[in-house]
Write a protein that holds these residues in place. Sequence first.
Motif, PDB file in Angstrom:
ATOM      1  N   ASN A   4       4.642  -2.682   5.671  1.00 39.80           N
ATOM      2  CA  ASN A   4       6.081  -2.744   5.603  1.00 39.80           C
ATOM      3  C   ASN A   4       6.487  -2.498   4.150  1.00 39.80           C
ATOM      4  O   ASN A   4       6.013  -3.169   3.235  1.00 39.80           O
ATOM      5  CB  ASN A   4       6.535  -4.133   6.071  1.00 39.80           C
ATOM      6  N   GLU A   5       7.358  -1.525   3.923  1.00 40.82           N
ATOM      7  CA  GLU A   5       7.731  -1.130   2.557  1.00 40.82           C
ATOM      8  C   GLU A   5       8.337  -2.285   1.766  1.00 40.82           C
ATOM      9  O   GLU A   5       8.014  -2.478   0.587  1.00 40.82           O
ATOM     10  CB  GLU A   5       8.703   0.047   2.604  1.00 40.82           C
ATOM     11  N   LYS A   6       9.199  -3.086   2.393  1.00 42.35           N
ATOM     12  CA  LYS A   6       9.819  -4.212   1.688  1.00 42.35           C
ATOM     13  C   LYS A   6       8.778  -5.247   1.276  1.00 42.35           C
ATOM     14  O   LYS A   6       8.861  -5.822   0.185  1.00 42.35           O
ATOM     15  CB  LYS A   6      10.907  -4.860   2.551  1.00 42.35           C
ATOM     16  N   GLU A   7       7.810  -5.500   2.147  1.00 41.22           N
ATOM     17  CA  GLU A   7       6.752  -6.450   1.814  1.00 41.22           C
ATOM     18  C   GLU A   7       5.900  -5.935   0.660  1.00 41.22           C
ATOM     19  O   GLU A   7       5.494  -6.699  -0.215  1.00 41.22           O
ATOM     20  CB  GLU A   7       5.878  -6.728   3.030  1.00 41.22           C
ATOM     21  N   SER A  12       4.379  -6.240  -4.983  1.00 41.28           N
ATOM     22  CA  SER A  12       4.217  -5.584  -6.294  1.00 41.28           C
ATOM     23  C   SER A  12       4.914  -6.354  -7.407  1.00 41.28           C
ATOM     24  O   SER A  12       4.585  -6.185  -8.576  1.00 41.28           O
ATOM     25  CB  SER A  12       4.752  -4.150  -6.249  1.00 41.28           C
ATOM     26  N   ARG A  13       5.858  -7.216  -7.058  1.00 43.20           N
ATOM     27  CA  ARG A  13       6.602  -8.001  -8.053  1.00 43.20           C
ATOM     28  C   ARG A  13       5.954  -9.351  -8.335  1.00 43.20           C
ATOM     29  O   ARG A  13       6.419 -10.098  -9.187  1.00 43.20           O
ATOM     30  CB  ARG A  13       8.041  -8.193  -7.588  1.00 43.20           C
ATOM     31  N   GLN A  14       4.892  -9.670  -7.592  1.00 47.04           N
ATOM     32  CA  GLN A  14       4.181 -10.928  -7.819  1.00 47.04           C
ATOM     33  C   GLN A  14       3.426 -10.856  -9.153  1.00 47.04           C
ATOM     34  O   GLN A  14       3.159  -9.769  -9.670  1.00 47.04           O
ATOM     35  CB  GLN A  14       3.177 -11.182  -6.688  1.00 47.04           C
ATOM     36  N   PRO A  15       3.082 -12.029  -9.713  1.00 45.32           N
ATOM     37  CA  PRO A  15       2.293 -12.019 -10.958  1.00 45.32           C
ATOM     38  C   PRO A  15       0.994 -11.225 -10.744  1.00 45.32           C
ATOM     39  O   PRO A  15       0.350 -11.345  -9.704  1.00 45.32           O
ATOM     40  CB  PRO A  15       1.994 -13.499 -11.206  1.00 45.32           C
ATOM     41  N   PHE A  46      -1.119  -1.267  -7.687  1.00 42.75           N
ATOM     42  CA  PHE A  46       0.183  -0.609  -7.619  1.00 42.75           C
ATOM     43  C   PHE A  46       0.344   0.285  -8.845  1.00 42.75           C
ATOM     44  O   PHE A  46      -0.127  -0.050  -9.926  1.00 42.75           O
ATOM     45  CB  PHE A  46       1.319  -1.645  -7.623  1.00 42.75           C
ATOM     46  N   TYR A  47       1.027   1.415  -8.652  1.00 39.36           N
ATOM     47  CA  TYR A  47       1.347   2.245  -9.810  1.00 39.36           C
ATOM     48  C   TYR A  47       2.819   2.633  -9.760  1.00 39.36           C
ATOM     49  O   TYR A  47       3.397   2.850  -8.708  1.00 39.36           O
ATOM     50  CB  TYR A  47       0.427   3.458  -9.941  1.00 39.36           C
ATOM     51  N   PHE A  48       3.415   2.631 -10.960  1.00 41.90           N
ATOM     52  CA  PHE A  48       4.850   2.811 -11.125  1.00 41.90           C
ATOM     53  C   PHE A  48       5.115   3.901 -12.148  1.00 41.90           C
ATOM     54  O   PHE A  48       4.325   4.080 -13.082  1.00 41.90           O
ATOM     55  CB  PHE A  48       5.492   1.535 -11.712  1.00 41.90           C
ATOM     56  N   ARG A  49       6.255   4.577 -12.026  1.00 43.86           N
ATOM     57  CA  ARG A  49       6.747   5.374 -13.144  1.00 43.86           C
ATOM     58  C   ARG A  49       7.114   4.365 -14.226  1.00 43.86           C
ATOM     59  O   ARG A  49       7.579   3.264 -13.922  1.00 43.86           O
ATOM     60  CB  ARG A  49       7.958   6.200 -12.739  1.00 43.86           C
ATOM     61  N   ILE A  50       6.925   4.724 -15.463  1.00 44.18           N
ATOM     62  CA  ILE A  50       7.094   3.784 -16.574  1.00 44.18           C
ATOM     63  C   ILE A  50       8.466   3.112 -16.576  1.00 44.18           C
ATOM     64  O   ILE A  50       8.584   1.934 -16.855  1.00 44.18           O
ATOM     65  CB  ILE A  50       6.836   4.488 -17.928  1.00 44.18           C
ATOM     66  N   ASP A  51       9.500   3.825 -16.241  1.00 40.96           N
ATOM     67  CA  ASP A  51      10.857   3.289 -16.341  1.00 40.96           C
ATOM     68  C   ASP A  51      11.435   2.784 -15.019  1.00 40.96           C
ATOM     69  O   ASP A  51      12.630   2.544 -14.918  1.00 40.96           O
ATOM     70  CB  ASP A  51      11.777   4.347 -16.951  1.00 40.96           C
ATOM     71  N   GLU A  52      10.598   2.585 -14.003  1.00 39.20           N
ATOM     72  CA  GLU A  52      11.101   2.163 -12.696  1.00 39.20           C
ATOM     73  C   GLU A  52      10.487   0.833 -12.265  1.00 39.20           C
ATOM     74  O   GLU A  52       9.374   0.498 -12.658  1.00 39.20           O
ATOM     75  CB  GLU A  52      10.822   3.238 -11.644  1.00 39.20           C
ATOM     76  N   GLU A  53      11.243   0.095 -11.435  1.00 40.83           N
ATOM     77  CA  GLU A  53      10.800  -1.221 -10.989  1.00 40.83           C
ATOM     78  C   GLU A  53      10.043  -1.202  -9.665  1.00 40.83           C
ATOM     79  O   GLU A  53       9.282  -2.111  -9.382  1.00 40.83           O
ATOM     80  CB  GLU A  53      11.994  -2.165 -10.866  1.00 40.83           C
ATOM     81  N   GLU A  54      10.284  -0.174  -8.842  1.00 35.52           N
ATOM     82  CA  GLU A  54       9.593  -0.102  -7.555  1.00 35.52           C
ATOM     83  C   GLU A  54       8.366   0.797  -7.685  1.00 35.52           C
ATOM     84  O   GLU A  54       8.411   1.836  -8.339  1.00 35.52           O
ATOM     85  CB  GLU A  54      10.533   0.420  -6.470  1.00 35.52           C
ATOM     86  N   PRO A  55       7.277   0.405  -7.029  1.00 29.18           N
ATOM     87  CA  PRO A  55       6.064   1.225  -7.126  1.00 29.18           C
ATOM     88  C   PRO A  55       6.246   2.573  -6.427  1.00 29.18           C
ATOM     89  O   PRO A  55       6.985   2.674  -5.450  1.00 29.18           O
ATOM     90  CB  PRO A  55       5.010   0.379  -6.415  1.00 29.18           C
ATOM     91  N   ILE A  56       5.560   3.579  -6.951  1.00 29.04           N
ATOM     92  CA  ILE A  56       5.571   4.877  -6.271  1.00 29.04           C
ATOM     93  C   ILE A  56       4.352   5.008  -5.363  1.00 29.04           C
ATOM     94  O   ILE A  56       4.263   5.934  -4.575  1.00 29.04           O
ATOM     95  CB  ILE A  56       5.642   6.054  -7.269  1.00 29.04           C
TER      96      ILE A  56
END
Length: 158
Positions: A4-7, A12-15, A46-56
Amino acid sequence: MRFNEKEMVSLSRQPSEMAAELGMRGPKKGDVVKRRLVKLVVNFLFYFRIDEEEPIGALLLEQCRVEKEDKQTFSIAFLDEAERKYVFECDSEDQCKEWIDAIIKASYEFMRKNLIFYRTEIHRLTGKDPLEQYGISDEARFQVSNGLQALPRESSSL
């Protein structure tokens, strides 16, 4: 495996156990190294664009092989698709070793093997099964299969 994308965003926001900006190259032919924020949370990378909060994207670190490519580079390939390899470039050799060790230890299979190893050792030393008090001593997932000990190496399958 479906998620589930929201989960996943919430997870990804957990410590994180580890997080850093690393160079990352995806598995597709022609992919180039891009700077990404990489976070290890439980057994997900998880991997993110440097300036974004949601993982790609996210990699579930199960049934995969972690290999040191050179002094500052490691790769992750999945056993069912060994030709598809994700490559990560670190800032130092020490950072590379830390990431490899953390990724190896993040897998469920690594933790299960350690639990079995220590369970066996405690039983050998005390004569008692430490899982018995929790009512889970007969569960198949905690039984000895082939090898007991999982030690981190330069290359490891999870």
